[in-house]
Design a protein around this motif. Structure first.
Motif, PDB file in Angstrom:
ATOM      1  N   ARG A  99       0.849  -1.083   0.046  1.00 21.29           N
ATOM      2  CA  ARG A  99       0.134  -0.063  -0.076  1.00 21.29           C
ATOM      3  C   ARG A  99       0.881   1.187  -0.003  1.00 21.29           C
ATOM      4  O   ARG A  99       0.633   2.035  -0.874  1.00 21.29           O
ATOM      5  CB  ARG A  99      -1.018  -0.080   1.216  1.00 21.29           C
ATOM      6  N   THR A 100       1.916   1.154   1.052  1.00 21.56           N
ATOM      7  CA  THR A 100       2.860   2.384   0.819  1.00 21.56           C
ATOM      8  C   THR A 100       3.515   2.609  -0.667  1.00 21.56           C
ATOM      9  O   THR A 100       3.251   3.879  -1.062  1.00 21.56           O
ATOM     10  CB  THR A 100       3.974   2.161   1.933  1.00 21.56           C
ATOM     11  N   ASN A 101       3.892   1.544  -1.213  1.00 22.02           N
ATOM     12  CA  ASN A 101       4.334   1.815  -2.632  1.00 22.02           C
ATOM     13  C   ASN A 101       3.338   2.323  -3.614  1.00 22.02           C
ATOM     14  O   ASN A 101       3.768   3.134  -4.448  1.00 22.02           O
ATOM     15  CB  ASN A 101       5.099   0.318  -3.043  1.00 22.02           C
ATOM     16  N   ALA A 102       2.118   1.745  -3.367  1.00 28.25           N
ATOM     17  CA  ALA A 102       1.190   2.121  -4.381  1.00 28.25           C
ATOM     18  C   ALA A 102       0.762   3.790  -4.097  1.00 28.25           C
ATOM     19  O   ALA A 102       0.578   4.472  -4.912  1.00 28.25           O
ATOM     20  CB  ALA A 102      -0.118   1.258  -4.211  1.00 28.25           C
ATOM     21  N   SER A 103       0.801   4.072  -2.818  1.00 23.67           N
ATOM     22  CA  SER A 103       0.555   5.332  -2.514  1.00 23.67           C
ATOM     23  C   SER A 103       1.810   6.470  -2.983  1.00 23.67           C
ATOM     24  O   SER A 103       1.654   7.514  -3.463  1.00 23.67           O
ATOM     25  CB  SER A 103       0.412   5.582  -0.961  1.00 23.67           C
ATOM     26  N   ILE A 104       3.049   5.832  -3.178  1.00 21.34           N
ATOM     27  CA  ILE A 104       4.129   6.786  -3.333  1.00 21.34           C
ATOM     28  C   ILE A 104       3.939   6.902  -4.937  1.00 21.34           C
ATOM     29  O   ILE A 104       4.027   7.891  -5.447  1.00 21.34           O
ATOM     30  CB  ILE A 104       5.410   6.032  -3.070  1.00 21.34           C
ATOM     31  N   GLU A 105       3.615   5.972  -5.703  1.00 23.31           N
ATOM     32  CA  GLU A 105       3.421   6.055  -7.023  1.00 23.31           C
ATOM     33  C   GLU A 105       2.376   6.809  -7.361  1.00 23.31           C
ATOM     34  O   GLU A 105       2.460   7.625  -8.531  1.00 23.31           O
ATOM     35  CB  GLU A 105       3.270   4.497  -7.679  1.00 23.31           C
ATOM     36  N   SER A 106       0.969   6.636  -6.497  1.00 19.41           N
ATOM     37  CA  SER A 106       0.086   7.687  -7.110  1.00 19.41           C
ATOM     38  C   SER A 106       0.409   9.015  -6.813  1.00 19.41           C
ATOM     39  O   SER A 106       0.060  10.063  -7.302  1.00 19.41           O
ATOM     40  CB  SER A 106      -1.128   7.366  -6.221  1.00 19.41           C
ATOM     41  N   ASN A 107       1.290   9.487  -5.823  1.00 18.39           N
ATOM     42  CA  ASN A 107       1.658  10.972  -5.684  1.00 18.39           C
ATOM     43  C   ASN A 107       2.588  11.175  -6.669  1.00 18.39           C
ATOM     44  O   ASN A 107       2.736  12.635  -6.931  1.00 18.39           O
ATOM     45  CB  ASN A 107       2.639  11.071  -4.315  1.00 18.39           C
ATOM     46  N   LYS A 108       3.281  10.534  -7.364  1.00 16.34           N
ATOM     47  CA  LYS A 108       3.795  10.871  -8.756  1.00 16.34           C
ATOM     48  C   LYS A 108       2.858  10.924  -9.966  1.00 16.34           C
ATOM     49  O   LYS A 108       3.635  11.008 -11.011  1.00 16.34           O
ATOM     50  CB  LYS A 108       5.089   9.932  -8.904  1.00 16.34           C
ATOM     51  N   PHE A 109       1.732  11.050  -9.452  1.00 13.15           N
ATOM     52  CA  PHE A 109       0.615  11.008 -10.668  1.00 13.15           C
ATOM     53  C   PHE A 109       0.663   9.944 -11.578  1.00 13.15           C
ATOM     54  O   PHE A 109       0.726  10.128 -12.970  1.00 13.15           O
ATOM     55  CB  PHE A 109       0.542  12.337 -11.273  1.00 13.15           C
ATOM     56  N   GLY A 110       1.229   8.591 -11.351  1.00 14.22           N
ATOM     57  CA  GLY A 110       1.295   7.586 -12.019  1.00 14.22           C
ATOM     58  C   GLY A 110       2.468   7.852 -12.730  1.00 14.22           C
ATOM     59  O   GLY A 110       3.175   8.741 -12.858  1.00 14.22           O
ATOM     60  N   LYS A 111       2.973   6.721 -13.682  1.00 16.77           N
ATOM     61  CA  LYS A 111       4.121   6.858 -14.474  1.00 16.77           C
ATOM     62  C   LYS A 111       3.848   7.721 -15.518  1.00 16.77           C
ATOM     63  O   LYS A 111       2.856   7.954 -16.450  1.00 16.77           O
ATOM     64  CB  LYS A 111       4.569   5.151 -15.158  1.00 16.77           C
ATOM     65  N   ILE A 112       4.909   8.424 -15.736  1.00 19.78           N
ATOM     66  CA  ILE A 112       5.089   9.492 -16.807  1.00 19.78           C
ATOM     67  C   ILE A 112       5.266   8.777 -18.074  1.00 19.78           C
ATOM     68  O   ILE A 112       6.203   8.073 -18.300  1.00 19.78           O
ATOM     69  CB  ILE A 112       6.052  10.591 -16.705  1.00 19.78           C
ATOM     70  N   ASN A 113       4.378   8.878 -19.067  1.00 21.35           N
ATOM     71  CA  ASN A 113       4.534   8.461 -20.399  1.00 21.35           C
ATOM     72  C   ASN A 113       4.145   9.414 -21.613  1.00 21.35           C
ATOM     73  O   ASN A 113       3.350  10.377 -21.269  1.00 21.35           O
ATOM     74  CB  ASN A 113       3.930   7.090 -20.768  1.00 21.35           C
ATOM     75  N   GLU A 114       4.550   9.177 -22.669  1.00 16.21           N
ATOM     76  CA  GLU A 114       4.360  10.301 -23.850  1.00 16.21           C
ATOM     77  C   GLU A 114       2.824  10.553 -24.143  1.00 16.21           C
ATOM     78  O   GLU A 114       2.361  11.469 -24.072  1.00 16.21           O
ATOM     79  CB  GLU A 114       4.839   9.599 -24.978  1.00 16.21           C
ATOM     80  N   SER A 115       1.910   9.465 -23.921  1.00 12.35           N
ATOM     81  CA  SER A 115       0.449   9.693 -24.168  1.00 12.35           C
ATOM     82  C   SER A 115      -0.141  10.546 -23.108  1.00 12.35           C
ATOM     83  O   SER A 115      -0.789  11.194 -23.536  1.00 12.35           O
ATOM     84  CB  SER A 115      -0.018   8.406 -24.180  1.00 12.35           C
ATOM     85  N   ARG A 116       0.621  10.524 -21.841  1.00 12.34           N
ATOM     86  CA  ARG A 116      -0.095  11.452 -21.047  1.00 12.34           C
ATOM     87  C   ARG A 116       0.208  12.813 -21.222  1.00 12.34           C
ATOM     88  O   ARG A 116      -0.354  13.872 -20.848  1.00 12.34           O
ATOM     89  CB  ARG A 116       0.318  11.036 -19.496  1.00 12.34           C
ATOM     90  N   LEU A 117       1.393  13.107 -21.959  1.00  9.09           N
ATOM     91  CA  LEU A 117       1.847  14.573 -22.430  1.00  9.09           C
ATOM     92  C   LEU A 117       1.081  15.279 -23.631  1.00  9.09           C
ATOM     93  O   LEU A 117       1.146  16.552 -23.528  1.00  9.09           O
ATOM     94  CB  LEU A 117       3.263  14.603 -22.512  1.00  9.09           C
ATOM     95  N   VAL A 118       0.536  14.554 -24.359  1.00  5.22           N
ATOM     96  CA  VAL A 118      -0.195  14.956 -25.417  1.00  5.22           C
ATOM     97  C   VAL A 118      -1.181  15.900 -25.019  1.00  5.22           C
ATOM     98  O   VAL A 118      -2.010  15.501 -24.293  1.00  5.22           O
ATOM     99  CB  VAL A 118      -0.517  13.655 -26.356  1.00  5.22           C
ATOM    100  N   GLY A 119      -1.287  17.079 -25.748  1.00  8.62           N
ATOM    101  CA  GLY A 119      -2.113  18.106 -25.572  1.00  8.62           C
ATOM    102  C   GLY A 119      -1.653  19.376 -25.748  1.00  8.62           C
ATOM    103  O   GLY A 119      -0.350  19.585 -26.182  1.00  8.62           O
ATOM    104  N   THR A 120      -2.415  20.448 -25.197  1.00  9.21           N
ATOM    105  CA  THR A 120      -1.928  22.000 -25.506  1.00  9.21           C
ATOM    106  C   THR A 120      -1.781  22.570 -23.982  1.00  9.21           C
ATOM    107  O   THR A 120      -2.456  22.245 -22.877  1.00  9.21           O
ATOM    108  CB  THR A 120      -2.983  22.680 -26.211  1.00  9.21           C
ATOM    109  N   TYR A 121      -0.625  23.219 -24.066  1.00  5.54           N
ATOM    110  CA  TYR A 121      -0.122  23.852 -22.622  1.00  5.54           C
ATOM    111  C   TYR A 121      -0.272  25.636 -22.860  1.00  5.54           C
ATOM    112  O   TYR A 121       0.282  25.708 -24.069  1.00  5.54           O
ATOM    113  CB  TYR A 121       1.237  23.401 -22.085  1.00  5.54           C
ATOM    114  N   ARG A 122      -0.359  26.275 -21.802  1.00  2.00           N
ATOM    115  CA  ARG A 122      -0.617  27.620 -22.047  1.00  2.00           C
ATOM    116  C   ARG A 122      -0.075  28.267 -20.879  1.00  2.00           C
ATOM    117  O   ARG A 122      -0.371  27.783 -19.790  1.00  2.00           O
ATOM    118  CB  ARG A 122      -1.926  28.247 -22.311  1.00  2.00           C
ATOM    119  N   GLY A 123       0.492  29.518 -20.744  1.00  2.00           N
ATOM    120  CA  GLY A 123       0.845  30.169 -19.912  1.00  2.00           C
ATOM    121  C   GLY A 123       1.590  31.646 -20.238  1.00  2.00           C
ATOM    122  O   GLY A 123       1.927  31.950 -21.523  1.00  2.00           O
ATOM    123  N   ASP A 124       1.745  32.617 -19.372  1.00  2.00           N
ATOM    124  CA  ASP A 124       2.371  33.872 -19.574  1.00  2.00           C
ATOM    125  C   ASP A 124       3.626  33.845 -18.933  1.00  2.00           C
ATOM    126  O   ASP A 124       3.912  34.187 -17.818  1.00  2.00           O
ATOM    127  CB  ASP A 124       1.349  34.903 -19.322  1.00  2.00           C
TER     128      ASP A 124
END
Length: 137
Positions: free
Chosen positions: A24-49
């Motif tokens: 459970r601790t390992n699962a909690s740590i992994e979810s705090n990292k918002f899951g594994k980062i992969n390319e499909s999670r990055l696809v999209g549009t980002y905006r800022g000033d």
């Protein structure tokens, strides 16, 4: 003899409990990292000033495509209304987003990208929070 059985039973229960807690601790740590980062999670549009020294801000829109292509558009607010556009390919490496043709990287965070300085370190100081591109999706 009963005492030995009792202790053995407690040890078995303790071992299973520790194993479950660790999982459970390992699962909690992994979810705090918002899951594994992969390319499909990055696809999209980002905006800022982004901050600008000789204009009001640099309105920035970064679109990451599923084909690993990107389009980066800058508009120098209060100075020039013509957008500056850069296109290229992107790559995810060790949690950082590399855009082909740019000297700086972005750190991938939940629902946003944080621009890093030219040495690859997080920008600190009063304007640090302005170097963030937030997901529009």
């Amino acid at each position: 003899m009963r005492f030995i059985r009792y202790i053995s039973g407690l040890l078995i229960i303790l071992v299973f409990s520790v194993s479950c807690i660790n999982t459970r601790t390992n699962a909690s740590i992994e979810s705090n990292k918002f899951g594994k980062i992969n390319e499909s999670r990055l696809v999209g549009t980002y905006r800022g000033d982004l901050p600008c020294t000789d204009c009001d801000a640099i309105a920035t829109i970064l679109t990451l495509g599923s084909d690993r292509g990107y389009v980066l558009e800058y508009v120098y607010v209060g100075k020039n209304v013509e957008p500056f556009t850069k296109k290229g390919t992107w790559e995810l490496q060790d949690g950082d987003l590399n855009l082909d043709g740019l000297d700086y990287k972005y750190r991938v965070e939940p629902n946003q990208l944080r621009q890093l300085d030219l040495s690859g370190k997080e920008i600190t100081g009063d304007l640090a929070e302005r170097y963030i591109l937030r997901s529009l999706e």
